[in-house]
Design a protein around this motif. Sequence first.
Motif, short mmCIF file in Angstrom:
data_model
loop_
_atom_site.label_atom_id
_atom_site.label_comp_id
_atom_site.label_asym_id
_atom_site.label_seq_id
_atom_site.Cartn_x
_atom_site.Cartn_y
_atom_site.Cartn_z
N HIS A 1 0.86 -1.20 0.00
CA HIS A 1 0.00 0.00 0.00
C HIS A 1 0.90 1.24 0.00
N PRO A 2 0.56 2.25 -0.81
CA PRO A 2 1.41 3.44 -0.88
C PRO A 2 1.62 4.14 0.47
N CYS B 1 -10.93 5.92 -2.12
CA CYS B 1 -9.81 5.62 -1.22
C CYS B 1 -9.51 6.87 -0.38
N PHE C 1 -7.02 7.71 1.13
CA PHE C 1 -5.64 8.18 0.99
C PHE C 1 -5.41 8.93 -0.33
N ASN C 2 -6.44 8.95 -1.21
CA ASN C 2 -6.19 9.44 -2.58
C ASN C 2 -5.62 10.86 -2.68
N CYS D 1 -1.82 10.46 -2.41
CA CYS D 1 -1.20 9.28 -2.98
C CYS D 1 -0.56 9.56 -4.35
N TYR E 1 0.25 7.34 -6.48
CA TYR E 1 -0.22 6.34 -7.46
C TYR E 1 -1.69 6.57 -7.85
N ALA E 2 -2.35 7.58 -7.27
CA ALA E 2 -3.81 7.72 -7.42
C ALA E 2 -4.23 7.90 -8.88
N CYS F 1 -9.70 5.77 -8.00
CA CYS F 1 -9.46 5.88 -6.55
C CYS F 1 -10.33 6.97 -5.92
N VAL G 1 -12.32 1.29 -1.45
CA VAL G 1 -11.45 0.24 -2.02
C VAL G 1 -11.60 -1.04 -1.19
N CYS H 1 -5.67 -1.43 -1.81
CA CYS H 1 -5.20 -0.55 -2.88
C CYS H 1 -5.45 -1.24 -4.22
N HIS H 2 -6.10 -0.48 -5.17
CA HIS H 2 -6.36 -1.04 -6.49
C HIS H 2 -5.06 -1.41 -7.21
N PHE H 3 -3.99 -0.70 -6.86
CA PHE H 3 -2.74 -0.87 -7.64
C PHE H 3 -1.62 -1.50 -6.80
#
Length: 345
Positions: free
Chosen positions: A266-267, A303, A305-306, A309, A311-312, A316, A322, A335-337
């Motif tokens: 997770h980021p 999410c 955290f978006n 983040c 990576y968002a 997200c 999520v 996390c999707h990624f």
Amino acid sequence: MSTDVNVKMDAIPGLDPNAMPLQVKDLHVEFRTRNGIAHAVNGVSFDLQPGETRAILGESGCGKSVTAQAIMGILDTPPGFVTGGEILYRGVDLLKLPEAQRRKVRANKIAMIFQDALSALNPVFTVGFQLGELFRKHRGMSRKDAKARSIELLDLVKIPAARQRVNEYPHQFSGGMRQRVMIAMALALDPEVLIADEPTTALDVTVQAQIMALLAELQRERNMSLVLITHDMGVVADVADRISVMYAGRVIEEAPVNDIYASPAHPYTKGLLESIPRLDLKGQELSAIKGLPPVLTNIPRGCAFNPRCRYAQDVCRHDPPVPLYQVSSARTAACHFWKEVKGDE
Ligand code: SF4
């Protein structure tokens, strides 16, 4: 410490000695404030095996201490309310127990060490009186026996000259020694589960290491289960078996400690790891997670955290929240990624 104690836990129906010492399932806690409802804990789940150490990690306000208070049954209500979920001790849901029985579990089976020993101890009584009170109240011991047991406990937590110091007041102890007294109080009734809420935050680094080593030693000797609540990833590396990383009231990554340190999925976990100072990167700027944790009355959609983040992506930023992805048989991440974050893609 002897365990020849007369604890009437059999008065609690349904206790199963083969069930886990602690299971938290889909716990929800909210605070009803003038500014709205703060969603402090949003579906937290974890298990604790005998002798296991579970670290709960996250920034201030992520819900880790509120989770601990809910387990102990010491939430300030109002404004705090448990609105859903289960907290199982040996198979019995503590949330459904009458307060008298819950108190029995709290005193004898699940104990807690608080972060600020000075405010947790009563300044007008000697540490011996405060320790002895536990034995007098819960074990029906005489004053003399309770004092003898208190000295044994102070010895156990390695307070020098315990026989003299048992007659001293909390302000006569240093910060580290006061935290040892708190550990002694938590262990007094031989709990199966110990919850340590930031037990070393107020201490300097060398004393921190001593207290963590003491906790680990006592846990091993007693095969106690430990929930270690902290914001410091450096503290958990040596002592935890599993880590639950919390953000905005949710567990966003859960895994064995070595997996998380080897390759966070997770980021947010990755950001926490990158912000630990490292000697081999001397001279380089310390990495930090940009932005601030969300306000719990207004958690971001999708999410949480978006906004912070790196990576968002669009997906997200929209509901539903999520889901927890199964990263491996022993590991989940919200996390999707997660594959990209972990470096698998
Ligand atoms: Fe970042 Fe999206 Fe993963 Fe949330 S789901 S942590 S915003 S990449």
